[in-house]
Write an enzyme that holds these catalytic residues in place. Structure first.
Site, PDB file in Angstrom:
ATOM      1  CG  ASP A   1       5.706   3.888   2.103  1.00 12.44           C
ATOM      2  OD1 ASP A   1       5.520   4.030   3.267  1.00 12.44           O
ATOM      3  OD2 ASP A   1       4.666   3.249   1.049  1.00 12.44           O
TER       4      ASP A   1
ATOM      5  CG  PHE B   1      -2.281   1.214   1.434  1.00 10.92           C
ATOM      6  CD1 PHE B   1      -3.502   0.859   0.357  1.00 10.92           C
ATOM      7  CD2 PHE B   1      -1.514   2.629   1.913  1.00 10.92           C
ATOM      8  CE1 PHE B   1      -3.698   1.302   0.204  1.00 10.92           C
ATOM      9  CE2 PHE B   1      -2.484   3.490   1.464  1.00 10.92           C
ATOM     10  CZ  PHE B   1      -3.924   3.248   1.144  1.00 10.92           C
TER      11      PHE B   1
ATOM     12  CE  LYS C   1      -0.639   5.743   7.927  1.00 11.12           C
ATOM     13  NZ  LYS C   1      -1.752   6.225   7.507  1.00 11.12           N
TER      14      LYS C   1
HETATM   15  N1  PLP Z   1       2.110   4.611   2.748  1.00 14.00           N
HETATM   16  C1  PLP Z   1       1.848   3.198   3.469  1.00 14.00           C
HETATM   17  C2  PLP Z   1       2.874   2.334   3.924  1.00 14.00           C
HETATM   18  C3  PLP Z   1       0.545   4.148   4.277  1.00 14.00           C
HETATM   19  O1  PLP Z   1       0.459   2.991   5.382  1.00 14.00           O
HETATM   20  C4  PLP Z   1      -0.095   4.875   3.987  1.00 14.00           C
HETATM   21  C5  PLP Z   1      -1.250   4.712   4.259  1.00 14.00           C
HETATM   22  O2  PLP Z   1      -2.190   4.030   4.714  1.00 14.00           O
HETATM   23  C6  PLP Z   1       0.683   5.315   2.766  1.00 14.00           C
HETATM   24  C7  PLP Z   1       1.548   5.338   1.943  1.00 14.00           C
HETATM   25  C8  PLP Z   1      -0.321   7.246   2.374  1.00 14.00           C
HETATM   26  O3  PLP Z   1      -0.372   8.420   3.290  1.00 14.00           O
HETATM   27  P1  PLP Z   1      -0.842   9.335   3.094  1.00 14.00           P
HETATM   28  O4  PLP Z   1      -2.514   8.521   4.019  1.00 14.00           O
HETATM   29  O5  PLP Z   1      -0.670   9.768   4.404  1.00 14.00           O
HETATM   30  O6  PLP Z   1      -1.282   9.746   1.509  1.00 14.00           O
END
Ligand code: PLP
Length: 383
Positions: free
Chosen positions: A208, A123, A237
């Site tokens: 990520d 994700f 986050k």
């Molecule tokens: N990458 C990861 C691993 C995530 O868990 C999330 C959100 O849950 C994102 C990217 C996307 O972040 P945002 O919702 O702040 O755009």
């Protein structure tokens, strides 16, 4: 616009591990905005920093330096070992930046290679490009035509990644522990071997750490569990403890953006970066780290005890990013019943419950959470 089903309550107030709705009902929050509120709801440090920075300077424009941005960038580089930072407003935006940076580097340093390998269960966000990097059923055709330039390989399968890397590949991008997939932790040798492989093949390793970073799994960055360094890392986050802040970090060798390549109206604004700096200082305080470690151990022990009572039930994850796997697909109804009983937990997969409490959560709140959760789980499994 309708974007998600929501229960028929309006949240009005938060304090630490607790949330209150308009009717005065309180909820013990083990979701915390999906691992966002690392310091719990309405932490003093965020309130005070916002208040004092808002009275001084909010947005001078990214066309000028500002002191909180300079100081926060320097501290992040010091902590991560990386050299350059771009601040932005959401995880998806940080990942977009990471993809742009890798592709620019590929144009300059790898004969125009631009393809990025991402993994099953990944994700990476909800913008068009990060959706293409994500592995969610149906997302490839949801807003078609799908964005090209990504190749999907099985999470944890080093041989398959090796076979997939070719002359068009510029990077492998992954979460060190997959959050939305249900807290999927790789085998211990996977990430070090992947780091070695990407170096040998001359492609970049993009981590990520939007969900796993900022102490969520124990160390400040999850990749520290395996003692390695990425070429590019994204944070989101917990970096803002609830305010919209994210970051893209990279080594000097990869930082090839030139003026005009990357930007955004709010990037690096002092209101958010001042909060980021204050949050980072809090997360690095040894007393804070000790408390978080102790409470994580209590939570893991409690979940282990619950799981031990059932065949096919297990606990996975690290630090404050934990999950229990269930012997049947009843996570949604467990989460719904917990909500009715005043407990917020997350059900990312039909047979997985995820726990992402604030790092400030107290031991007695873990005990209270387990007291609510246990009878509901037992009842659902025995149904
Ligand atoms: N990458 C990861 C691993 C995530 O868990 C999330 C959100 O849950 C994102 C990217 C996307 O972040 P945002 O919702 O702040 O755009």
């Amino acid at each position: 616009m309708y974007i998600t089903p929501r229960p028929n309550v309006v949240m009005t107030r938060g304090d630490g591990a607790w949330l209150w709705d308009e009717d005065g009902r309180r909820y013990l929050d083990f979701v915390q905005g999906w691992a966002v509120n690392c310091l719990g709801h309405a932490p003093d440090v965020v309130r005070d920093t916002l208040a004092s920075q808002a009275g001084r300077l909010i947005t001078p424009s990214p066309a000028y330096h500002n002191r909180p941005q300079i100081e926060f960038a320097a501290r992040l580089c010091e902590e991560s070992g990386l050299d350059r930072v771009f601040f932005c407003n959401s995880g998806a935006e940080a990942n977009e930046g990471a993809i742009k940076l890798a592709r620019k580097w590929g144009l300059e340093k790898r004969d125009g290679a631009g393809e990025i390998i991402t993994l099953t269960g990944a994700f990476h966000g909800r913008t068009l490009v990060t959706m293409a990097a994500t592995d969610k059923p149906g997302w490839d055709s949801l807003f078609g035509p799908a964005m090209p330039g990504f190749r999907r390989v099985e999470f944890g399968d080093l041989d398959a990644i090796k076979a997939a890397i070719g002359k068009d590949t510029v990077a492998v991008m992954l979460e060190p522990i997959q959050g939305e997939a249900g807290v999927v932790t790789p085998e211990d040798d996977f990430l070090p071997a992947l780091r070695k492989l990407t170096r040998e093949c001359g492609v970049l390793l993009i981590l990520d750490e939007i969900q796993t970073g900022m102490g969520r799994t124990g160390p400040l960055f999850a990749h520290r569990h395996w003692n390695l360094e990425p070429d590019i890392m994204t944070l989101g986050k917990g970096i803002g403890a609830g305010v919209p802040l994210a970051a893209l970090l990279a080594s000097e060798a990869v930082s090839c953006f030139e003026a005009g390549d990357q930007g955004g109206t709010y990037n690096g604004n002092p209101l958010m970066t001042a909060v980021g700096l204050a949050v980072l200082e809090t997360l690095c305080d040894p007393k804070f780290v000790e408390h978080a470690k102790h409470v994580s151990e209590c939570l893991i022990a409690g979940l282990d005890e619950l799981a031990a009572g059932f065949e096919g039930m297990g606990v996975r994850g690290l630090g404050h990013l934990l999950a229990i796997t269930l012997p049947k697909p009843c996570s949604k109804s467990i989460a719904a019943r917990c909500f009715d009983a005043g407990l917020l937990i997350n059900a990312p997969r039909p047979n997985v419950l995820r726990f992402m409490p604030a790092l400030t959560t107290l031991e007695e709140e873990v005990v209270e959470m387990l007291a609510i959760l246990r009878p509901i789980v037992v009842d659902e499994i025995n149904r």
